[in-house]
Design a protein around this motif. Structure first.
Motif, PDB file in Angstrom:
ATOM      1  N   TYR A   1       3.536 -41.569 -36.792  1.00 49.41           N
ATOM      2  CA  TYR A   1       4.870 -41.797 -37.320  1.00 49.41           C
ATOM      3  C   TYR A   1       4.682 -42.146 -38.791  1.00 49.41           C
ATOM      4  O   TYR A   1       3.867 -43.010 -39.118  1.00 49.41           O
TER       5      TYR A   1
ATOM      6  N   SER B   1       5.135 -44.126 -41.310  1.00 45.81           N
ATOM      7  CA  SER B   1       5.709 -45.448 -41.571  1.00 45.81           C
ATOM      8  C   SER B   1       5.452 -45.912 -42.997  1.00 45.81           C
ATOM      9  O   SER B   1       6.043 -46.893 -43.422  1.00 45.81           O
ATOM     10  N   GLY B   2       4.554 -45.240 -43.719  1.00 45.29           N
ATOM     11  CA  GLY B   2       4.297 -45.642 -45.090  1.00 45.29           C
ATOM     12  C   GLY B   2       2.843 -45.480 -45.476  1.00 45.29           C
ATOM     13  O   GLY B   2       2.507 -44.777 -46.419  1.00 45.29           O
TER      14      GLY B   2
ATOM     15  N   TRP C   1       3.646 -34.693 -38.396  1.00 48.09           N
ATOM     16  CA  TRP C   1       4.376 -35.954 -38.538  1.00 48.09           C
ATOM     17  C   TRP C   1       5.446 -36.110 -37.480  1.00 48.09           C
ATOM     18  O   TRP C   1       6.306 -35.248 -37.332  1.00 48.09           O
TER      19      TRP C   1
ATOM     20  N   PRO D   1      12.660 -46.677 -37.269  1.00 47.45           N
ATOM     21  CA  PRO D   1      12.240 -47.394 -38.482  1.00 47.45           C
ATOM     22  C   PRO D   1      12.833 -46.802 -39.764  1.00 47.45           C
ATOM     23  O   PRO D   1      13.139 -47.547 -40.698  1.00 47.45           O
ATOM     24  N   ALA D   2      13.025 -45.494 -39.796  1.00 44.77           N
ATOM     25  CA  ALA D   2      13.607 -44.877 -40.989  1.00 44.77           C
ATOM     26  C   ALA D   2      15.044 -45.356 -41.183  1.00 44.77           C
ATOM     27  O   ALA D   2      15.500 -45.552 -42.315  1.00 44.77           O
TER      28      ALA D   2
ATOM     29  N   ALA E   1      14.897 -48.955 -42.441  1.00 41.95           N
ATOM     30  CA  ALA E   1      14.537 -48.968 -43.863  1.00 41.95           C
ATOM     31  C   ALA E   1      15.730 -48.546 -44.703  1.00 41.95           C
ATOM     32  O   ALA E   1      15.981 -49.079 -45.790  1.00 41.95           O
TER      33      ALA E   1
ATOM     34  N   TRP F   1      13.184 -41.405 -47.497  1.00 42.51           N
ATOM     35  CA  TRP F   1      12.167 -42.418 -47.166  1.00 42.51           C
ATOM     36  C   TRP F   1      11.021 -41.771 -46.395  1.00 42.51           C
ATOM     37  O   TRP F   1       9.847 -41.978 -46.697  1.00 42.51           O
ATOM     38  N   THR F   2      11.374 -40.955 -45.404  1.00 44.30           N
ATOM     39  CA  THR F   2      10.360 -40.307 -44.564  1.00 44.30           C
ATOM     40  C   THR F   2       9.509 -39.346 -45.391  1.00 44.30           C
ATOM     41  O   THR F   2       8.277 -39.346 -45.278  1.00 44.30           O
TER      42      THR F   2
ATOM     43  N   ASN G   1       7.018 -41.162 -47.528  1.00 46.50           N
ATOM     44  CA  ASN G   1       5.911 -41.693 -46.718  1.00 46.50           C
ATOM     45  C   ASN G   1       4.921 -40.593 -46.344  1.00 46.50           C
ATOM     46  O   ASN G   1       3.712 -40.813 -46.312  1.00 46.50           O
TER      47      ASN G   1
END
Length: 819
Positions: A43, A45-46, A79, A85-86, A89, A100-101, A104
RNA sequence: GCGAGUGUGGUGGAAUCGGUAUACACAUCAGACUUAAAAUCUGACGGCCGCAAGGCUAUGCGGGUUCAAGUCCCGCCACUCGCACCA
């Protein structure tokens, strides 16, 4: 060759070489055996965490090893890009989930490249890409047509204040995570997949998965939870009240019925019984964690209603009980307090009659309500009693006789039940693949026509509160019915993210095909030969994928029955004995280690510190140790290469010391091959190579010493290359080799190097080690015995005794039994 | 509660089919090099007794099978994971 080990320069050079040569891109090739090696995709996540590094290093080592074995190896990466979580965020930082995704992914992809994993990046997929999820939408419409996808009401967590559905992890102690108001249960329409249609096959095929850990197979077996029993009817005012039992043999001991608080009969009885209504209301509101439910006090209340026993014709009371599950069987059970622990406790508490109907041969126990016995539920060595004409039979005999009788009377049927429920695939969330359904007042739920796919998720969105923005976007949901052309609304629910991860492994096989979900190439690569990932996915992800694979097969898209032939579940990465987590503050950032020591050190440590399926205790000191080994290896090679080119190896002319090192080289090749291929214990493979390095260090600069060392260094570099590929890429060139090491086959064992003139054997007296001796390799058994008995220390221990027996384990030890 | 797994030096771990327990590392200690430190190299390293040779003892605890048990069997203990009222 540079004297100093400079990981940054070496790693950059190797990675550039792989990039410019497109070294890991693969195509179908019928001349070689294919090998598909897959690590569970992350995933985004960053940043990568140590768990990723461990997972992907294991996968990379296996892939590179298999390539050296001559196989056509596919190792892709992608991915798992949709998920909660996205959205969190987005709410927190006011950035759209898609942006955001994507950011990352850029960051994490760079990290994966820095670690030097041999991925075919041409096949990279992100599940949030419409090119990916369009096929999932298309496949859903196919399943809809087959009746395998359907809609029904199901409970969700509902926050009245925020007017939204909450995921389980957004409910904290029964309160909404955003506004701290109580969460309630609400029934809404949801989409389901009929996984229960495949329950039997999903269970049976677990036996085929011989290369899966037994633990995972057991967990799936329990999750599917197959049981054989009888569904039978008690008569309730002329209508059947159905119960399910796995113990029809105890039917004559059923003294009351218990129904779930949500059962229609309970509701009916509550209509004119306020006390009962209150009880039901209280019990349906108790919403505790499942773990507490098992230990919860068993409570019930008499409905005052009665039903007629199907065989005895007796009238039995109907109770409402808090421990009966509405979701399993029919939500009602026959209670046999003589032979069921819960029923017994319940009957004792409320003074209900208890009848013993099973007796154990040879047990003189006589039943009374105040005592309990340890065989109450046994199925073996028992005899039915107090059951009229069924008396005297064993478990199976009574089971069959009663089941036959019920079937003859039309009051029951044999039935297989599963614990497994249908898979709810809709989520009331934004960041997921839209469900391709249009809701029309006239036509109901209509699938989006193929030519209109994909239904693209809008990515320019703003979050106001916690609800899905889609529900506030008429430009998304206002549409026409494809069937009647009338005004209609698009479904605003999205798919569970397990949907994307259930078939991604197949899509890598044809990631760039824009005209079909899967094709012949995808079927060429499927199934995955080696799958690697965390044990936390033992049930849901792996079960859904197995189910999906069978759906794909039945649609004619793949020809295998199972998606993952071999499964390796890697252990957790721990620090100070606990799982690394941000909240505990015990995380280690892989990036800082790569910057400091290089990727090879990080890879080496994570493979050396523990076998892959065990948990790995993090140690900063041991990381330095791994780095130290690479530095030593580099220095040894540099010193070797600094001299003149070694002479050709002349095996016949070697002295004992040189032959010992050469034997060690070939013994190590044999062991490491077995450790990589069969055992998958990379830690012991590395230890064996370290031992060999220690031996090689003892050689000097004579001609044949150098030749033996050259052979050993070639083997060492090849054997380590799956784990520390960068340094091995550089060392291979330094050794004067011009071929790319990626295309060099795995080293072979020279059997002639393994022979010995003499063998060291242990000598035991009565099982205790007393001496070691060198014996000629071809010594006869008698000679070995003779030699053993002559050892000084042995003679000391058998002096006052008679030798009764001598056991010889050829090539290993002699045990002298003396008394 | 049920099921599965694990338990070996100061630490991570090795011992693969019942055959020499503690490989390979980490840490520690000692020595070499250095003005010194770091780095590097060499050596020691389960416990007890012994100058040594060697002996005794040790794989969570207690039994058993075997010429031989970390490994197999039985019974406990501890920890980890999974499931958790599934009738």
């Amino acid at each position: 060759m540079d004297e100093q080990y400079d990981p940054q320069a070496i790693e950059q050079a190797a990675q550039e070489h792989w990039l410019t040569h497109n070294s890991f891109a693969v195509q179908m090739d019928d001349t070689r055996e294919k090998f598909y090696c897959l690590s569970m995709f992350p995933y985004p996540s960053g940043k990568l965490h140590m768990g990723h590094v461990r997972n992907y290093t294991i996968g990379d080592a296996i892939s590179r090893y298999q390539r050296m074995q001559g196989r056509n190896v596919l190792q892709p990466m992608g991915w798992d890009a949709f998920g909660l979580p996205a959205e969190n965020a987005a709410i927190k930082h006011n950035v759209p989930p898609a942006k955001w995704t994507a950011e990352n992914i850029v960051e994490m992809r760079a990290q994966l490249r820095q670690l030097g994993f041999a991925y075919d990046w041409d096949r990279e997929i992100a599940t949030c890409d419409p090119d990916y999820y369009r096929w999932e939408q298309w496949f859903f419409t196919r399943l809809f047509d087959k009746g395998l996808a359907y809609k029904k009401q199901a409970e969700v967590n509902w926050c009245e204040t925020d007017q939204t559905v909450l995921a389980n992890e957004q409910v904290i102690d029964g309160l909404c995570w955003r506004c701290d108001n109580p969460v309630e249960r609400r029934e809404i329409d949801q989409w389901f997949f009929k996984i229960t249609d495949y329950a039997e096959e999903l269970l049976a095929d677990l036996d085929k998965l011989e290369h899966w850990p037994e633990r995972v197979r057991t967990m799936q077996r329990n999750w599917i939870g197959r049981s054989e029993g009888v569904e039978l009817d008690f008569d309730f005012n002329g209508t059947p009240l159905t119960v399910y039992t796995t113990r029809p043999d105890t039917l004559m001991g059923a003294t009351y019925l218990a129904v779930a608080v949500q059962h229609p009969v309970a509701k009916q009885a509550a209509a004119d019984n306020p006390a009962l209504a209150t009880f039901i209301e209280e019990q349906s509101r108790v919403k505790v964690a499942e773990a507490d439910m098992a230990t919860m006090e068993k409570l019930g209340m008499d409905t005052g209603l009665r039903a007629v026993h199907p065989l005895s014709g007796e009238s039995v009371p109907i109770w409402v009980a808090n421990f009966v599950l509405m979701s399993y069987g029919s939500g009602a059970v026959m209670s046999v307090p003589g032979h069921d622990e819960r029923d017994h406790a319940f009957a004792c508490k409320y003074g209900l009659p208890i009848v013993q109907v099973v007796d154990k041969a040879g047990d003189d126990y006589t039943y009374d309500a105040t005592t309990w016995h340890d065989w109450y539920a046994d199925k073996e060595g028992t005899t039915s009693i107090n059951s009229g004409e069924f008396d005297g039979r064993d478990f199976q005999g009574t089971f069959d006789a009663i089941a036959d009788r019920l079937e003859a009377l039309g009051r029951g049927t044999r039935k297989v039940n599963f614990r497994l429920r249908d898979w709810g695939v809709s989520r009331q969330r934004y960041w997921g693949a839209p469900i391709p359904i249009i809701n029309c007042e006239e036509c109901g739920s209509v699938t989006v026509p193929e030519e209109d796919l994909p239904v693209v998720l809008p990515t320019e969105v703003e979050f106001e509160g916690v609800g899905s923005p889609l529900k506030q976007m008429p430009e998304f949901y206002v549409t026409q019915c494809p069937n009647c052309g009338g005004a209609a609304e698009r479904e605003t629910d999205t798919f569970d993210t397990f949907m994307e991860s259930s078939w991604y492994y197949a899509r890598y096989g044809c990631a760039n095909n824009h005209s079909a979900m899967l094709d012949a190439e995808a079927d060429y690569w499927a199934p995955v030969d080696q799958y690697i990932g965390g044990i936390e996915h033992a049930i849901l992800h792996l079960l859904y994928s197995r189910f999906y694979h069978k759906l794909l097969r039945d649609e004619g898209l793949v020809s295998s029955d199972e998606p993952f032939t071999r499964l390796l579940t890697q252990g957790m990465v721990l620090k100070d004995g606990a799982k690394m987590s941000k909240s505990k503050g015990n995380t280690v950032d892989p990036q800082s280690l790569i910057d400091r020591f290089g990727a090879d050190t990080v890879r080496l440590f994570s493979m050396f510190a523990a076998p892959p399926d065990q948990s790995l205790e993090w140690s900063d000191e041991a990381v330095q140790g791994a780095n130290r080994f690479l530095k030593r290896l580099w220095k040894m090679a540099a010193a070797h290469c600094a001299g003149e080119a070694p002479a050709a190896l002349d095996a016949a002319s070697l002295d004992d010391r040189q032959r010992d090192v050469r034997r060690k080289t070939h013994e190590t090749i044999a062991k490491v091959s077995d450790d990589y291929g069969r055992r998958q214990t990379f830690n012991t493979a590395i230890a064996a190579v370290m031992e060999l390095c220690n031996e090689v260090g003892k050689l000097d600069e004579s001609d044949q010493d150098r030749a033996v060392r050259a052979e050993a260094l070639h083997a060492i570099v090849l054997m380590l290359s799956p784990i520390v590929p960068h340094i091995c890429h550089a060392l291979w060139q330094a050794l004067g080799e011009t071929d790319d090491i990626l295309n060099v086959p795995w080293p072979g064992v020279d059997e002639s190097a393994l022979t010995r003139d003499s063998i060291e054997m242990a000598v035991q007296v009565n099982g205790k080690l007393r001496a070691r001796m060198d014996v000629p390799a071809d010594a006869a058994r008698e000679a070995v015995e003779e030699l053993a008995l002559q050892q000084d220390n042995v003679r000391k221990f058998i002096a006052d005794a008679t030798v009764r027996k001598v056991i010889v384990v050829p090539g290993k030890l002699v045990n002298i039994v003396a008394k």
